[in-house]
Design a protein around this motif. Sequence first.
Motif, short mmCIF file in Angstrom:
data_model
loop_
_atom_site.label_atom_id
_atom_site.label_comp_id
_atom_site.label_asym_id
_atom_site.label_seq_id
_atom_site.Cartn_x
_atom_site.Cartn_y
_atom_site.Cartn_z
N LYS A 108 0.84 -1.18 0.00
CA LYS A 108 0.00 0.00 0.00
C LYS A 108 0.89 1.24 0.00
O LYS A 108 1.86 1.33 0.76
N SER B 92 -3.31 6.02 1.79
CA SER B 92 -4.68 5.71 2.20
C SER B 92 -5.44 7.01 2.40
O SER B 92 -4.89 7.99 2.91
N ASP C 86 -7.83 3.51 -1.14
CA ASP C 86 -6.42 3.25 -0.91
C ASP C 86 -5.68 3.21 -2.24
O ASP C 86 -6.28 2.90 -3.29
N PHE D 286 -2.41 1.45 -4.08
CA PHE D 286 -1.45 0.36 -3.98
C PHE D 286 -0.47 0.38 -5.15
O PHE D 286 -0.80 0.86 -6.24
N LYS E 36 -5.75 2.42 -7.70
CA LYS E 36 -6.58 3.24 -6.82
C LYS E 36 -7.87 2.51 -6.55
O LYS E 36 -8.68 2.29 -7.45
N ARG F 54 -13.37 2.25 -1.44
CA ARG F 54 -13.93 1.43 -0.37
C ARG F 54 -15.33 1.92 0.00
O ARG F 54 -15.59 3.12 0.03
N CYS G 139 -11.94 -0.05 -9.06
CA CYS G 139 -10.57 0.47 -9.00
C CYS G 139 -10.18 1.06 -10.34
O CYS G 139 -10.77 0.76 -11.38
#
Length: 420
Positions: free
Chosen positions: A115, A118, A123, A125, A137, A140, A181
Amino acid sequence: MRVVAWSLPRDGDLGLNICEAHAFNTKDRFSLDVFVVNGWAGGGTEELEEVLSRRLQELPPPVVRGASGSPPSSAREQELRVPQEELDVLARQATTGAADNDWELDPNEIIFHEKIASGAFGDLFRGSYCGQDVAIKILRNVHEDSQQFQEFLQEVAIMRKVRHKNIVQFIGACTQKPNLCIVFEFMSGGSVYDYIRKSGPLRVGTVLKIAVEVCRGMDYLHKRKIVHRDLKAANLLLDETGTVKIADFGVARVMDHTGIMTAETGTYRWMAPEVIEHNPYKEKADVFSFGIVLWELLTGRIPYSDMTPLQAAVGVVQKGLRPPIPPNCPPPLSDIMRLCWQRDPNVRPSFEQLKVKTEELLEVYRQQDGAGGVRKVPHATAGSAAPVASGSSGGLLARLRGSSGGSHSGGGGSGSGRPK
């Protein structure tokens, strides 16, 4: 300045000191996304979101009034976006799984590594896709009718349209829930913001190189009616060769035939006055932010760091506040900054004009660099004019003065200092 009235509880109720906030016009007229807070004693971002959500649900709808006290017209309130039919197609794909576009990725083929960052709603990664290093990206807890989901679809729709050397390359996206994402090329050099935090103020030649690359990317976007709306050093990334690329299109928009927007969004310290005031604005709002970016690069500092973001925003609008020009800044660069942050957007140059100007200045600087060598710009101190280049007395500064086309102090007023 328009006033947005909320019946919010006292700050002590939540124990928050809101430092950074982005405001967006939405179907319910207003929403507020808090990005940076101090004083939260809870258990983390998710708990903070839950507390804020409960509290906001208890509040009445906001009252938005113009300077005259009357609600804005629907035309002035309109947010410019990717055409709704295009977003509807993306939304149906996300709901039904009927996505057959070449940019729609199979989530099983995306490999996650560490990661990187955040945020409140997602989040970032580092990972790989088909053997290529990528940045991922992830969103959530996003609901279909939420503002965050709409912003996600907006970013995907815009990124599919752009391909330029100085814009972070879009690889693809997963628009089928729950695997939402966006995948980009991985920028191994990190952000320009982080770079100047480590290295301090940049050489004038480096500032000009970054400026040229940003102008090329922004000129490309504006000619395609795309306004970035959050241009700052933190959203400029470096690849392994040192090429600068514009990133983060989460709040970018496509202008329609009217070419006017009214939503307040971006980051206050870089935000144009017309955006802060919720007045209609166009692509020249990005030009104002670019002037602040130049100041960042020359000083290695955060603009108005001795003020809160809201204090800075009020100063920009009501007192003509602008960052002080560094004493060791070559006159042509100070001219460009002053022109970029003019109060009247019509006076600001376009990125097409800025691209030509910065390319000319960079060529002059490179010629001087080859002749006499260049030293890194030291930290500016009040009352001093530190040398920028070694060599003869008729070197870089004299040549840049000659190429500046005259001084433009401009009508913005306070480009060289802060209000008392």
